[in-house]
Design a protein around this motif. Structure first.
Motif, mmCIF file in Angstrom:
data_model
loop_
_atom_site.group_PDB
_atom_site.id
_atom_site.type_symbol
_atom_site.label_atom_id
_atom_site.label_comp_id
_atom_site.label_asym_id
_atom_site.label_seq_id
_atom_site.Cartn_x
_atom_site.Cartn_y
_atom_site.Cartn_z
ATOM 1 N N VAL A 1 1.459 0.283 4.744
ATOM 2 C CA VAL A 1 0.067 -0.033 4.436
ATOM 3 C C VAL A 1 -0.491 -0.864 5.583
ATOM 4 C CG1 VAL A 1 -1.476 -1.272 2.851
ATOM 5 C CG2 VAL A 1 0.454 0.073 1.958
ATOM 6 N N ARG A 2 -1.654 -0.532 6.047
ATOM 7 C CA ARG A 2 -2.285 -1.243 7.156
ATOM 8 C C ARG A 2 -3.097 -2.402 6.581
ATOM 9 N NH1 ARG A 2 -3.697 0.825 12.320
ATOM 10 N NH2 ARG A 2 -3.778 -1.056 13.585
ATOM 11 N N VAL A 3 -2.532 -3.612 6.579
ATOM 12 C CA VAL A 3 -3.239 -4.799 6.094
ATOM 13 C C VAL A 3 -3.804 -5.501 7.316
ATOM 14 C CG1 VAL A 3 -3.100 -6.951 4.791
ATOM 15 C CG2 VAL A 3 -1.632 -5.019 4.153
ATOM 16 N N LEU A 4 -5.121 -5.552 7.412
ATOM 17 C CA LEU A 4 -5.785 -6.166 8.552
ATOM 18 C C LEU A 4 -5.801 -7.679 8.388
ATOM 19 C CD1 LEU A 4 -8.773 -3.695 8.877
ATOM 20 C CD2 LEU A 4 -6.564 -3.612 10.028
ATOM 21 N N PRO A 5 -5.915 -8.387 9.496
ATOM 22 C CA PRO A 5 -6.060 -9.844 9.380
ATOM 23 C C PRO A 5 -7.319 -10.154 8.580
ATOM 24 C CG PRO A 5 -5.649 -9.205 11.650
ATOM 25 C CD PRO A 5 -5.895 -7.937 10.877
ATOM 26 N N GLY A 6 -7.219 -11.080 7.652
ATOM 27 C CA GLY A 6 -8.367 -11.447 6.829
ATOM 28 C C GLY A 6 -9.422 -12.159 7.645
ATOM 29 N N PRO A 7 -10.691 -11.800 7.443
ATOM 30 C CA PRO A 7 -11.765 -12.426 8.203
ATOM 31 C C PRO A 7 -12.209 -13.765 7.640
ATOM 32 C CG PRO A 7 -12.677 -10.766 6.767
ATOM 33 C CD PRO A 7 -11.166 -10.723 6.595
ATOM 34 N N GLY A 8 -11.459 -14.327 6.700
ATOM 35 C CA GLY A 8 -11.896 -15.585 6.092
ATOM 36 C C GLY A 8 -12.812 -15.315 4.930
ATOM 37 N N ASP A 9 -13.725 -16.245 4.696
ATOM 38 C CA ASP A 9 -14.586 -16.082 3.523
ATOM 39 C C ASP A 9 -16.072 -16.135 3.865
ATOM 40 O OD1 ASP A 9 -14.662 -18.757 4.122
ATOM 41 O OD2 ASP A 9 -13.938 -19.447 2.190
ATOM 42 N N ASP A 10 -16.453 -15.585 5.018
ATOM 43 C CA ASP A 10 -17.846 -15.512 5.433
ATOM 44 C C ASP A 10 -18.416 -14.164 4.992
ATOM 45 O OD1 ASP A 10 -20.318 -15.479 6.640
ATOM 46 O OD2 ASP A 10 -19.576 -15.952 8.648
ATOM 47 N N VAL A 11 -19.221 -14.171 3.934
ATOM 48 C CA VAL A 11 -19.776 -12.935 3.380
ATOM 49 C C VAL A 11 -20.624 -12.203 4.409
ATOM 50 C CG1 VAL A 11 -21.358 -11.987 1.643
ATOM 51 C CG2 VAL A 11 -19.730 -13.761 0.999
ATOM 52 N N ALA A 12 -21.482 -12.930 5.103
ATOM 53 C CA ALA A 12 -22.414 -12.300 6.041
ATOM 54 C C ALA A 12 -21.704 -11.632 7.212
ATOM 55 C CB ALA A 12 -23.411 -13.337 6.556
ATOM 56 N N ALA A 13 -20.553 -12.133 7.599
ATOM 57 C CA ALA A 13 -19.845 -11.600 8.768
ATOM 58 C C ALA A 13 -18.721 -10.642 8.388
ATOM 59 C CB ALA A 13 -19.295 -12.763 9.588
ATOM 60 N N PHE A 14 -18.696 -10.150 7.156
ATOM 61 C CA PHE A 14 -17.591 -9.292 6.743
ATOM 62 C C PHE A 14 -17.550 -8.044 7.628
ATOM 63 C CE2 PHE A 14 -15.192 -6.443 3.892
ATOM 64 C CZ PHE A 14 -14.099 -7.260 3.671
ATOM 65 N N PRO A 15 -16.431 -7.794 8.295
ATOM 66 C CA PRO A 15 -16.349 -6.720 9.304
ATOM 67 C C PRO A 15 -15.965 -5.349 8.736
ATOM 68 C CG PRO A 15 -14.346 -8.003 9.341
ATOM 69 C CD PRO A 15 -15.236 -8.627 8.293
ATOM 70 N N TRP A 16 -16.881 -4.736 8.002
ATOM 71 C CA TRP A 16 -16.619 -3.438 7.384
ATOM 72 C C TRP A 16 -16.081 -2.429 8.388
ATOM 73 C CZ3 TRP A 16 -16.689 -3.464 2.300
ATOM 74 C CH2 TRP A 16 -17.547 -4.331 1.618
ATOM 75 N N HIS A 17 -16.624 -2.438 9.591
ATOM 76 C CA HIS A 17 -16.260 -1.447 10.603
ATOM 77 C C HIS A 17 -14.773 -1.482 10.968
ATOM 78 C CE1 HIS A 17 -16.934 -5.130 12.867
ATOM 79 N NE2 HIS A 17 -16.216 -4.603 13.857
ATOM 80 N N LEU A 18 -14.130 -2.652 10.826
ATOM 81 C CA LEU A 18 -12.713 -2.753 11.179
ATOM 82 C C LEU A 18 -11.826 -1.897 10.272
ATOM 83 C CD1 LEU A 18 -12.315 -6.545 12.021
ATOM 84 C CD2 LEU A 18 -12.672 -4.612 13.593
ATOM 85 N N ALA A 19 -12.194 -1.803 9.005
ATOM 86 C CA ALA A 19 -11.408 -0.988 8.069
ATOM 87 C C ALA A 19 -11.465 0.474 8.468
ATOM 88 C CB ALA A 19 -11.915 -1.187 6.647
ATOM 89 N N LEU A 20 -12.638 0.954 8.803
ATOM 90 C CA LEU A 20 -12.784 2.347 9.199
ATOM 91 C C LEU A 20 -12.089 2.600 10.538
ATOM 92 C CD1 LEU A 20 -14.039 4.990 8.297
ATOM 93 C CD2 LEU A 20 -16.078 4.365 9.592
ATOM 94 N N ARG A 21 -12.234 1.682 11.467
ATOM 95 C CA ARG A 21 -11.591 1.821 12.760
ATOM 96 C C ARG A 21 -10.074 1.904 12.615
ATOM 97 N NH1 ARG A 21 -12.752 -2.874 16.638
ATOM 98 N NH2 ARG A 21 -14.856 -2.095 16.396
ATOM 99 N N ALA A 22 -9.517 1.142 11.675
ATOM 100 C CA ALA A 22 -8.062 1.111 11.484
ATOM 101 C C ALA A 22 -7.506 2.460 11.036
ATOM 102 C CB ALA A 22 -7.681 0.028 10.480
ATOM 103 N N LEU A 23 -8.340 3.293 10.417
ATOM 104 C CA LEU A 23 -7.873 4.630 10.029
ATOM 105 C C LEU A 23 -7.569 5.477 11.253
ATOM 106 C CD1 LEU A 23 -10.106 5.659 7.006
ATOM 107 C CD2 LEU A 23 -7.686 5.056 6.982
ATOM 108 N N GLY A 24 -8.259 5.215 12.359
ATOM 109 C CA GLY A 24 -8.053 5.994 13.573
ATOM 110 C C GLY A 24 -7.088 5.361 14.537
ATOM 111 N N ASP A 25 -6.728 4.097 14.316
ATOM 112 C CA ASP A 25 -5.823 3.383 15.222
ATOM 113 C C ASP A 25 -4.386 3.810 15.019
ATOM 114 O OD1 ASP A 25 -7.925 1.968 16.241
ATOM 115 O OD2 ASP A 25 -7.462 0.102 15.196
ATOM 116 N N ASP A 26 -3.635 3.726 16.081
ATOM 117 C CA ASP A 26 -2.189 3.948 16.005
ATOM 118 C C ASP A 26 -1.573 2.690 15.427
ATOM 119 O OD1 ASP A 26 0.491 4.381 16.346
ATOM 120 O OD2 ASP A 26 0.387 4.729 18.493
ATOM 121 N N PRO A 27 -0.895 2.770 14.273
ATOM 122 C CA PRO A 27 -0.363 1.567 13.636
ATOM 123 C C PRO A 27 0.803 0.930 14.370
ATOM 124 C CG PRO A 27 0.294 3.512 12.408
ATOM 125 C CD PRO A 27 -0.629 3.963 13.509
ATOM 126 N N ALA A 28 1.336 1.571 15.376
ATOM 127 C CA ALA A 28 2.508 1.012 16.097
ATOM 128 C C ALA A 28 2.159 -0.154 16.961
ATOM 129 C CB ALA A 28 3.131 2.117 16.944
#
Length: 169
Positions: free
Chosen positions: A142-169
């Motif tokens: 499972v690809r668990v990304l580093p948590g961005p903390g608790d800033d609602v306005a800065a939540f990085p939605w794009h990182l989740a989608l980008r991680a689908l295309g990244d090589d997990p190695a």
């Protein structure tokens, strides 16, 4: 992992950024995904299910289907965002007491790529149960990304989608 062109299940937890999940839907659709939003029961109070249904062309789901309903299609990928402390810990333990957790429990065993974008504060992220859960999920692929903390306005939605295309190695 994989690029867009299939069915993406976007699983949403009850957390501050959840109201902005339409942004991730928009990004995923622009990348070629068909999106199915599935919300935890508590997340329904955080999102506009009607607007998301209109945006995706699919009703937001939050419960298991009844026996008379057709089986939903299997996703090609899953994103859990925003992912809460509670849901991540239950996912790691294999607890499936909601529809979202049931989907998460099966996905790794079915070979479906899963990306988790946490929304967890520093106090919870410092706990041993959290660290164990993240380690265990990563060990299962499972690809668990580093948590961005608790800033609602800065939540990085794009990182989740980008991680689908990244090589997990």
């Amino acid at each position: 992992m994989i690029a867009g062109d299939g069915l993406l299940y976007l699983l949403v937890c009850a957390a501050g950024p959840a109201s902005g999940v339409g942004r991730l839907v928009e990004l995923a659709q622009a990348d070629g995904w068909t999106v199915q939003v599935v919300a935890t029961p508590s997340a329904l109070a955080f999102i506009d299910a009607a607007a998301l249904g209109e945006q995706t062309g699919r009703p937001v789901r939050s419960r298991y289907r009844s026996p008379s309903e057709p089986r939903p299609p299997r996703p090609d990928a899953v994103i859990l965002a925003p992912a809460t402390y509670n849901t991540i810990n239950k996912f790691a333990l294999g607890i499936a007491d909601t529809y979202v957790l049931g989907l998460l429990a099966e996905a790794p065993g079915l070979g479906i790529p899963v990306v988790v974008l946490p929304y967890v504060n520093a106090a919870l992220a410092s706990r041993a149960p959290w660290r164990r859960s993240v380690e265990q999920l990563r060990a299962e692929g499972v690809r668990v990304l580093p948590g961005p903390g608790d800033d609602v306005a800065a939540f990085p939605w794009h990182l989740a989608l980008r991680a689908l295309g990244d090589d997990p190695a």
